[in-house]
Design an enzyme around this catalytic site. Structure first.
Site, PDB file in Angstrom:
ATOM      1  N   HIS A   1       0.805  -1.215   0.000  1.00 51.83           N
ATOM      2  CA  HIS A   1       0.000   0.000   0.000  1.00 51.83           C
ATOM      3  C   HIS A   1       0.839   1.267   0.000  1.00 51.83           C
ATOM      4  O   HIS A   1       0.308   2.358  -0.105  1.00 51.83           O
ATOM      5  CB  HIS A   1      -1.011  -0.053   1.147  1.00 51.83           C
ATOM      6  CG  HIS A   1      -2.169  -0.940   0.804  1.00 51.83           C
ATOM      7  ND1 HIS A   1      -3.445  -0.704   1.230  1.00 51.83           N
ATOM      8  CD2 HIS A   1      -2.230  -2.057   0.048  1.00 51.83           C
ATOM      9  CE1 HIS A   1      -4.247  -1.651   0.753  1.00 51.83           C
ATOM     10  NE2 HIS A   1      -3.523  -2.479   0.044  1.00 51.83           N
TER      11      HIS A   1
ATOM     12  N   SER B   1      -0.218  -1.256  -6.331  1.00 52.65           N
ATOM     13  CA  SER B   1      -0.101  -2.505  -7.077  1.00 52.65           C
ATOM     14  C   SER B   1       0.564  -2.272  -8.416  1.00 52.65           C
ATOM     15  O   SER B   1       0.406  -1.224  -9.031  1.00 52.65           O
ATOM     16  CB  SER B   1      -1.482  -3.100  -7.324  1.00 52.65           C
ATOM     17  OG  SER B   1      -2.115  -3.375  -6.113  1.00 52.65           O
TER      18      SER B   1
ATOM     19  N   LYS C   1     -14.394  -8.527  -7.514  1.00 51.00           N
ATOM     20  CA  LYS C   1     -13.637  -9.431  -8.382  1.00 51.00           C
ATOM     21  C   LYS C   1     -12.871 -10.469  -7.549  1.00 51.00           C
ATOM     22  O   LYS C   1     -12.832 -11.646  -7.900  1.00 51.00           O
ATOM     23  CB  LYS C   1     -12.668  -8.619  -9.239  1.00 51.00           C
ATOM     24  CG  LYS C   1     -11.973  -9.469 -10.288  1.00 51.00           C
ATOM     25  CD  LYS C   1     -11.232  -8.626 -11.292  1.00 51.00           C
ATOM     26  CE  LYS C   1     -10.537  -9.505 -12.308  1.00 51.00           C
ATOM     27  NZ  LYS C   1      -9.925  -8.751 -13.393  1.00 51.00           N
ATOM     28  N   ASP C   2     -12.281 -10.016  -6.438  1.00 50.89           N
ATOM     29  CA  ASP C   2     -11.570 -10.961  -5.571  1.00 50.89           C
ATOM     30  C   ASP C   2     -12.527 -12.003  -5.010  1.00 50.89           C
ATOM     31  O   ASP C   2     -12.203 -13.189  -4.945  1.00 50.89           O
ATOM     32  CB  ASP C   2     -10.882 -10.221  -4.409  1.00 50.89           C
ATOM     33  CG  ASP C   2      -9.534  -9.645  -4.836  1.00 50.89           C
ATOM     34  OD1 ASP C   2      -9.053 -10.018  -5.923  1.00 50.89           O
ATOM     35  OD2 ASP C   2      -8.976  -8.821  -4.086  1.00 50.89           O
TER      36      ASP C   2
ATOM     37  N   GLU D   1       5.866 -33.879  -0.084  1.00 50.27           N
ATOM     38  CA  GLU D   1       4.617 -33.368  -0.637  1.00 50.27           C
ATOM     39  C   GLU D   1       4.906 -32.698  -1.977  1.00 50.27           C
ATOM     40  O   GLU D   1       6.003 -32.186  -2.196  1.00 50.27           O
ATOM     41  CB  GLU D   1       4.014 -32.343   0.339  1.00 50.27           C
ATOM     42  CG  GLU D   1       3.559 -32.957   1.647  1.00 50.27           C
ATOM     43  CD  GLU D   1       2.255 -33.702   1.508  1.00 50.27           C
ATOM     44  OE1 GLU D   1       2.296 -34.875   1.110  1.00 50.27           O
ATOM     45  OE2 GLU D   1       1.193 -33.116   1.785  1.00 50.27           O
TER      46      GLU D   1
HETATM   47  C1  HEM Z   1       0.399 -21.708   7.152  1.00 48.52           C
HETATM   48  C2  HEM Z   1      -0.598 -22.409   7.545  1.00 48.52           C
HETATM   49  C3  HEM Z   1      -0.547 -23.917   7.735  1.00 48.52           C
HETATM   50  C4  HEM Z   1      -0.054 -24.898   6.891  1.00 48.52           C
HETATM   51  C5  HEM Z   1       0.576 -24.704   5.505  1.00 48.52           C
HETATM   52  C6  HEM Z   1      -0.274 -26.180   7.555  1.00 48.52           C
HETATM   53  C7  HEM Z   1       0.069 -27.427   7.021  1.00 48.52           C
HETATM   54  C8  HEM Z   1      -0.198 -28.652   7.607  1.00 48.52           C
HETATM   55  C9  HEM Z   1       0.010 -29.933   6.994  1.00 48.52           C
HETATM   56  C10 HEM Z   1       0.594 -30.173   5.603  1.00 48.52           C
HETATM   57  C11 HEM Z   1      -0.400 -30.887   7.879  1.00 48.52           C
HETATM   58  C12 HEM Z   1      -0.418 -32.398   7.660  1.00 48.52           C
HETATM   59  C13 HEM Z   1      -1.783 -32.828   7.196  1.00 48.52           C
HETATM   60  C14 HEM Z   1      -1.887 -34.303   7.176  1.00 48.52           C
HETATM   61  O1  HEM Z   1      -1.289 -34.928   6.302  1.00 48.52           O
HETATM   62  O2  HEM Z   1      -2.562 -34.841   8.044  1.00 48.52           O
HETATM   63  C15 HEM Z   1      -0.829 -30.225   9.071  1.00 48.52           C
HETATM   64  C16 HEM Z   1      -1.290 -30.866  10.222  1.00 48.52           C
HETATM   65  C17 HEM Z   1      -1.697 -30.223  11.379  1.00 48.52           C
HETATM   66  N1  HEM Z   1      -1.786 -28.848  11.577  1.00 48.52           N
HETATM   67 FE1  HEM Z   1      -1.355 -27.438  10.192  1.00 48.52          FE
HETATM   68  N2  HEM Z   1      -0.866 -25.957   8.776  1.00 48.52           N
HETATM   69  C18 HEM Z   1      -1.049 -24.592   8.929  1.00 48.52           C
HETATM   70  C19 HEM Z   1      -1.599 -23.968  10.022  1.00 48.52           C
HETATM   71  C20 HEM Z   1      -1.929 -24.590  11.244  1.00 48.52           C
HETATM   72  C21 HEM Z   1      -2.340 -23.913  12.453  1.00 48.52           C
HETATM   73  C22 HEM Z   1      -2.473 -22.412  12.592  1.00 48.52           C
HETATM   74  C23 HEM Z   1      -2.560 -24.878  13.410  1.00 48.52           C
HETATM   75  C24 HEM Z   1      -2.981 -24.711  14.864  1.00 48.52           C
HETATM   76  C25 HEM Z   1      -3.507 -23.653  15.364  1.00 48.52           C
HETATM   77  C26 HEM Z   1      -2.306 -26.166  12.798  1.00 48.52           C
HETATM   78  C27 HEM Z   1      -2.467 -27.399  13.446  1.00 48.52           C
HETATM   79  C28 HEM Z   1      -2.240 -28.634  12.867  1.00 48.52           C
HETATM   80  C29 HEM Z   1      -2.443 -29.905  13.521  1.00 48.52           C
HETATM   81  C30 HEM Z   1      -2.938 -30.111  14.964  1.00 48.52           C
HETATM   82  C31 HEM Z   1      -2.106 -30.901  12.594  1.00 48.52           C
HETATM   83  C32 HEM Z   1      -2.118 -32.441  12.826  1.00 48.52           C
HETATM   84  C33 HEM Z   1      -3.415 -33.079  12.407  1.00 48.52           C
HETATM   85  C34 HEM Z   1      -3.322 -33.654  11.018  1.00 48.52           C
HETATM   86  O3  HEM Z   1      -2.279 -34.135  10.647  1.00 48.52           O
HETATM   87  O4  HEM Z   1      -4.313 -33.586  10.312  1.00 48.52           O
HETATM   88  N3  HEM Z   1      -1.927 -25.949  11.493  1.00 48.52           N
HETATM   89  N4  HEM Z   1      -0.707 -28.840   8.889  1.00 48.52           N
END
Ligand code: HEM
Ligand code: FES
Lengths: 212, 423
Positions: free
Chosen positions: B217, B221, B245-246, B289
């Site tokens: 900002h 853009s 649009k978004d 992945e």
């Molecule tokens: C930038 C944002 C985020 C990304 C890219 C991300 C990515 C991931 C990925 C790739 C997995 C594995 C999924 C699977 O194969 O099961 C995962 C699991 C998990 N994430 Fe995140 N996550 C994000 C944000 C968060 C936040 C903010 C929290 C908690 C407040 C969180 C909590 C968890 C938990 C508890 C799991 C384990 C459960 C599972 O595997 O399904 N994540 N996350």
């Protein structure tokens, strides 16, 4: 400190020469005193931050109970010639192979042949990778004990089971990025930089070892 | 934002009361309401908003998952299965989170290649771009650690391979790896710290996103023509034109996302991760992945040791070399604003750059395919060629283009270009 204008009119730090000593009689004196306080406070803060940061960093290292788990004893008597077993040590697999005479011969041929030996990436003789110390009057070149973790990026190489691929050198083969280890666990081909590590271990008796 | 902002009249006494004391409404009005935005955005400009929505989705779904999750090597696998089978709609939230990570990367990759095509990283947007690359790095760290949490085979072995990258650092590498693990292998201490960091990092990302948008900002853009707006005729207020649009773009994106969640929730995942982690057995074929595959291919493309001639002293082992290349590939993006100094931003007016852009995109995609293949034979050779082309694009092609490329004439202004097109 940052804003000379707040002191501006009376005692400018920016231009002591212009305003001279009359306007700011204490200027030079004052400044060196302030600098001293500033520098010593800043260095104390730096030291303090470091001192406080260290415990935080140190908590992340291996804890005492983790370290306490670091020895394992193994009974070798059930292992037949040509057989291999995998045991767990510090959360990692350890390969124990009772090598055949052929395995040993294959490995020692490299020891003896200067060109072959010099072409090794991580030059080590087979005799340096097994325990030469004798126990009950016997040599133990048949026992090869190694951490079963590829020195490239940590996969567990194949070659422990009779059905496994053993790679081009009849030892172990790491499928992750294709590292070939020979029958002494030496890296022969592929990206791994080192031979499979030999952990510290001792023979407690002829058929018993302690790793760690 | 200083104290002397004239209060806006919002026609609502409560809002006026708040705004006078904390001018958040004035700020929103200024930055998202009347904010002058180039009038010629195409749909590629939707992906920033889409990425923002994905971040919110990840935080919301992650928070709910965290309420059911336990970080413990003995429990984690089962706890995630419990979420899938026993918790009401647990399967939905987990599939939203799992596929959300992939969709988030899709959005961000499109967003980045948009920037590459239209020269959005150039002066005065260098810092904006660098903050973006930083977000990408943080996302990678977050996704990597999240993938470890369900404690399946791929979780464990992915974590092992990636943390072992640090052992390539000369002398202190092994100490660092032990410290990262909190032990002698990837184990419980590793899992618990990854969970803590996985929870924290998305909020760090949120902070950097805020800075990213603050920087946006200031400069305003970029746009498909890559020329700055010169008058009111070149811009429209952000709202309603681009809010709508978004919103439209977000809806289309969410439909595709929902199709994955409901009809192919495991399409982008790997079946081995439904096998509990086993430190004694490596799966025959470890793949990260999909969003890491190009980097993984670069990592594996370095297969020789660089030695001091006529000695055995290895300066750069193939392992260290791979790691350096992989981090180097991201470093290229950080220094890009200084590699490409051509004053013309948009590839529309850079006939040669345009060709190399498409080549670069093809190289990145090919690297992605190679990253999924076993590292042998022809795959290694293709990876090596593509890795070379990747770096050549930044280090050779761009500097040469600056010298030798003849850009096409730029239109005098955005609105004149649009009118000329209409005729
Ligand atoms: C930038 C944002 C985020 C990304 C890219 C991300 C990515 C991931 C990925 C790739 C997995 C594995 C999924 C699977 O194969 O099961 C995962 C699991 C998990 N994430 Fe995140 N996550 C994000 C944000 C968060 C936040 C903010 C929290 C908690 C407040 C969180 C909590 C968890 C938990 C508890 C799991 C384990 C459960 C599972 O595997 O399904 N994540 N996350
Ligand atoms: S981990 Fe064994 S070859 Fe890479």
């Amino acid at each position: 400190m940052g804003n000379p204008h707040s002191h501006g009119a009376q005692c400018s730090h920016d231009a002591p020469q212009k305003h001279g000593q009359e306007e700011c009689p204490d200027n030079g004196h004052d400044e060196s005193k302030r600098d001293f306080i500033f520098i010593s406070a800043a260095s104390m803060a730096a030291v303090g931050t470091g001192v406080v940061a260290w415990p935080f960093v140190a908590t992340l290292g291996p804890a005492k109970d983790t370290l306490a788990l670091s020895t394992t004893e193994i009974d070798l008597s059930p292992i037949q010639e040509g057989q291999a077993v995998t045991v767990m040590w510090r959360g990692k697999p350890v390969f124990i192979r009772r090598r055949t005479a052929q395995d040993i011969e294959l490995a020692r041929k490299v020891d003896g042949d200067a060109t072959a030996f010099n072409s090794l990436r991580d030059k080590q003789k087979d005799t340096d990778r097994v325990k030469q110390s004798t126990f009950g009057g016997k040599e133990m070149p048949q026992w090869l004990v190694m951490v079963g973790v590829c020195t490239h990026l940590g996969c567990v190489p194949m070659g422990q089971k009779p059905t496994d691929m053993r790679g081009d050198f009849d030892g172990w083969f790491c499928p992750c990025h294709g590292s070939h280890y020979d029958s002494a666990g030496r890296i022969r081909k592929g990206p791994a930089p080192h031979n499979l590590a030999v952990p510290t271990y001792t023979f407690l008796s002829e058929n018993r070892i302690r790793i760690g | 934002m200083a104290g002397n902002t004239t209060p806006t009249d919002f026609g609502n006494p409560v809002i006026n009361w708040i705004d006078k004391r904390l001018p958040v409404f004035t700020m929103m009005q200024k930055e998202y309401g009347v904010f002058p935005t180039p009038r010629n955005f195409n749909y590629l400009w939707n992906f920033g908003a889409i990425a923002m929505v994905m971040l919110m989705v990840m935080i919301a779904s992650g928070l709910v998952l965290a309420m059911h999750y336990t970080a413990d090597t003995k429990l984690s696998f089962n706890v995630v299965e419990r979420i899938m089978r026993d918790v009401d709609y647990g399967w939905l939230v987990r599939y939203i989170h799992m596929n959300g990570a992939s969709m988030f990367f899709i959005a961000v990759y499109v967003h980045i290649f948009r920037g590459l095509y239209y020269g959005s990283y150039k002066q005065p947007r260098e810092l904006l771009w660098i903050l973006g690359v930083l977000i990408l790095l943080l996302m990678m760290a977050t996704a990597f650690m999240g993938y470890v949490l369900p404690w399946g085979q791929m979780s464990f072995w992915g974590a092992t391979v990636i943390t072992n990258l640090f052992s390539a650092i000369p002398l202190i590498g092994d100490t660092i790896v032990t410290w990262l693990w909190g032990g002698f292998s990837v184990d419980n201490p590793t899992l618990t710290r990854f969970f803590a960091l996985h929870f924290l990092l998305p909020f760090v990302i949120l902070g950097v996103v805020f800075l990213h948008i603050a920087a946006l900002h200031v400069s305003g853009s970029n746009n498909p023509l890559g020329i700055e707006p010169k008058s009111d005729k070149d811009t429209v207020p952000f709202s309603p034109y681009y809010t709508v649009k978004d919103l439209f773009g977000v809806c289309v994106f969410l439909i595709i996302y929902a199709a994955f969640v409901f009809y192919a929730p495991n399409y982008m995942g790997h079946p081995d991760n439904y096998t509990p982690a086993n430190p004694m057995v490596t799966p025959p074929h470890i793949v990260p992945e999909w969003y890491f595959l190009p980097f993984y291919a670069i990592l594996r493309s370095f297969t020789i040791d660089i030695v001091i001639p006529f000695t055995d002293i290895i300066i750069i082992s193939s392992k260290l070399g791979g790691v350096l290349l992989m981090f180097g590939s991201i470093a290229m993006m950080f220094i890009l604003p200084w590699l490409d100094t051509s004053p013309v931003r948009s590839a529309r007016f850079r006939p040669l750059y345009q060709k190399f852009f498409w080549l670069h995109l093809a190289v990145c995609i090919t690297l992605g395919f190679m990253g999924a293949k076993p590292p042998e034979g022809i795959y290694t050779v293709i990876s090596q060629i593509c890795t070379f082309l990747y770096f050549a694009h930044y280090l050779i092609v761009l500097p040469l283009l600056n010298k030798y490329e003849k850009p096409l004439p730029l239109p005098p202004s955005i609105h004149e270009a649009i009118l000329a097109q209409k005729k």
